[in-house]
Scaffold this active site. Structure first.
Site, PDB file in Angstrom:
ATOM      1  N   LYS A   1      41.902  38.051  54.414  1.00  0.00           N
ATOM      2  CA  LYS A   1      42.244  38.876  53.250  1.00  0.00           C
ATOM      3  C   LYS A   1      43.457  39.773  53.477  1.00  0.00           C
ATOM      4  CE  LYS A   1      38.035  38.988  50.568  1.00  0.00           C
ATOM      5  NZ  LYS A   1      37.066  38.252  51.420  1.00  0.00           N
TER       6      LYS A   1
ATOM      7  N   GLU B   1      39.272  46.612  43.407  1.00  0.00           N
ATOM      8  CA  GLU B   1      37.834  46.530  43.213  1.00  0.00           C
ATOM      9  C   GLU B   1      37.288  45.703  44.359  1.00  0.00           C
ATOM     10  OE1 GLU B   1      39.697  44.160  41.618  1.00  0.00           O
ATOM     11  OE2 GLU B   1      38.653  42.528  42.632  1.00  0.00           O
TER      12      GLU B   1
ATOM     13  N   SER C   1      37.650  31.196  57.880  1.00  0.00           N
ATOM     14  CA  SER C   1      38.221  32.324  57.131  1.00  0.00           C
ATOM     15  C   SER C   1      37.946  33.687  57.741  1.00  0.00           C
ATOM     16  CB  SER C   1      37.733  32.295  55.685  1.00  0.00           C
ATOM     17  OG  SER C   1      36.316  32.303  55.637  1.00  0.00           O
TER      18      SER C   1
HETATM   19  C1  LIG Z   1      36.216  37.251  50.943  1.00  0.00           C
HETATM   20  C2  LIG Z   1      35.977  36.166  51.893  1.00  0.00           C
HETATM   21  C3  LIG Z   1      35.921  34.812  51.470  1.00  0.00           C
HETATM   22  C4  LIG Z   1      36.005  34.407  50.036  1.00  0.00           C
HETATM   23  O1  LIG Z   1      37.189  34.737  49.381  1.00  0.00           O
HETATM   24  P1  LIG Z   1      38.282  33.641  49.007  1.00  0.00           P
HETATM   25  O2  LIG Z   1      39.215  34.355  48.103  1.00  0.00           O
HETATM   26  O3  LIG Z   1      37.585  32.509  48.344  1.00  0.00           O
HETATM   27  O4  LIG Z   1      38.920  33.219  50.275  1.00  0.00           O
HETATM   28  C5  LIG Z   1      35.760  33.838  52.431  1.00  0.00           C
HETATM   29  N1  LIG Z   1      35.628  34.128  53.733  1.00  0.00           N
HETATM   30  C6  LIG Z   1      35.657  35.405  54.183  1.00  0.00           C
HETATM   31  C7  LIG Z   1      35.497  35.669  55.640  1.00  0.00           C
HETATM   32  C8  LIG Z   1      35.828  36.469  53.284  1.00  0.00           C
HETATM   33  O5  LIG Z   1      35.858  37.724  53.732  1.00  0.00           O
END
Ligand SMILES: *Cc1c(COP(=O)(O)O)cnc(C)c1O
Length: 393
Positions: free
Chosen positions: A89, A111, A377
């Protein structure tokens, strides 16, 4: 045919900017300026430098040997879990805070649902010395106490949304109200590839550093820039957008988007938006979202707070409708098992969001010669409580 945004802010039939008239000047200012700003050499210099020195990029493209042996294919993990703050993020919030500065803004609002985007926003505001207000549903504030504490430590003001179900969509309404009232000095940082144009495109461009790096790293390791598959989980869709970006128009690279099925697609407790969603408008864009017969947004459910979103970004709605990407839904139980498996095979504790993507290996068979890149992610530190309770550790 291209899968990138068109001049009017659409991906096929999805996207656009369906906003109240009062918000028009704010969105217009951003639309008129974002590409110009992002192309300025001094913007790029500062952005690239921060990605390297502050976020810790490039993140490794790690060949997961034991996981590959288990599933009899070649699996690479793109290690976004190693970014500062523990997930992808921050790639976006770093980009947007620099855009805000270029636009002369002195205040940032955001938000947040689970709090991850709130933390990523509070982080970059602290970095730049910019005032930060984060709207968060009262219910989420109670559920996500550690992230609320982080935001406060970082100097942000956390304002509870007290209306409706007191969750993410109510926090979004409060943030939009704030932006309408503070159009001149405030930038609204949206955390995924959602919202009115130009947000989905802007966020995708900031996250596209992920696939830009994958191409270079794969060329070194496999002597080709293109894998056979790219897999990523989808909440709003920003990490997937980043991992897919430079492959969108490369037909030989197959894209797999993974959604949260919660307790099961037909259980009434799920966040499998592509399968269950109907066309509608959420957060100012036309996309697929989960809604009741009379068009009220349905409260989503997933064990993973980051996938618990009732819509998907317009790019992903288009990838689904056009069949450019394959969409797979993974239940809580499947994700939790895949998360634990990665811990024990590779010594990496994944975020539960990312564990949904990992569960694909149990659902789908890949060839031994396939090169599969999975976007990891985020890391699982924030999810330890959930893992401990679930597995009774
Ligand atoms: C917020 C988050 C997501 C989901 O958000 P996307 O916008 O779909 O990427 C996925 N993995 C992690 C670790 C997150 O913090």
């Amino acid at each position: 045919m291209s899968y990138f945004v068109d001049k009017k802010g659409y991906y096929g039939e999805f996207g656009g900017a369906f906003i109240p008239e009062m918000l028009y000047p704010n969105v217009k200012e951003l639309e008129d300026n974002y590409l110009k700003i992002m192309q300025e050499p001094d913007f790029q210099k500062e952005f690239q430098e921060l990605l390297k020195e502050y976020v810790g990029r490039p993140t490794p493209l790690y060949f997961a040997k034991r996981l590959s042996e288990k599933y009899n294919t070649k699996i690479y993990l793109k290690r976004e879990d190693l970014c500062h703050t523990g997930a992808h993020k921050v790639n976006n919030t770093i980009g947007q805070i620099l855009v805000a500065k270029k636009l002369g803004k002195s205040r940032v609002i955001a938000e947040t649902g689970a709090g991850q985007h709130g933390v990523a926003t509070a982080t970059v505001c602290a970095l730049m010395g910019i005032e930060c207000v984060v709207y968060m549903g009262e219910v989420d504030i109670a559920r996500q106490a550690p992230n609320v504490a982080r935001m406060k430590m970082l100097g942000a003001k956390v304002v509870p949304a007290l209306s409706g179900s007191r969750t993410l969509k109510d926090a979004t309404n409060e943030a939009i109200r704030d932006w309408i009232n503070n159009p001149v000095n405030t930038h609204y940082i949206i955390g995924s590839v959602v919202g009115p144009h130009p947000y989905p495109d802007m966020v995708a461009r900031f996250q596209s550093v992920i696939s830009e790096e994958i191409k270079k790293q794969l060329l070194e390791k496999e002597h080709t820039e293109n894998p056979d598959y790219v897999i990523a989980c989808v909440g709003g869709g920003s990490n997937a957008a980043g991992a897919f970006y430079h492959y969108l128009d490369e037909d030989n690279v197959k894209l797999i988007a993974v959604e949260a099925a919660g307790l099961g697609i037909n259980s009434g407790e799920s966040a499998a938006t592509s399968v269950l969603g109907k066309e509608g408008i959420i957060h100012g864009s036309k996309t697929l979202l989960m809604q009741s017969k009379d068009g009220q947004i349905t409260e989503p459910y997933s064990i993973s707070a980051g996938l618990d979103y009732p819509g998907i970004g317009p790019l992903h709605a288009h990838l689904y409708k056009s069949k450019r990407a394959e969409f797979i839904s993974i239940t809580d139980a499947e994700a939790m098992d895949a998360g634990l498996e990665l811990c024990q095979l590779e010594g990496i504790i994944p975020a539960i969001e990312s564990a949904h993507a990992l569960a694909v290996f149990k659902m789908k068979k890949f060839k031994k010669s396939d090169v599969v890149v999975l976007n990891l992610s985020g890391r699982g530190d924030k999810d330890l409580d959930t893992y401990v309770k679930y597995f009774k550790l």
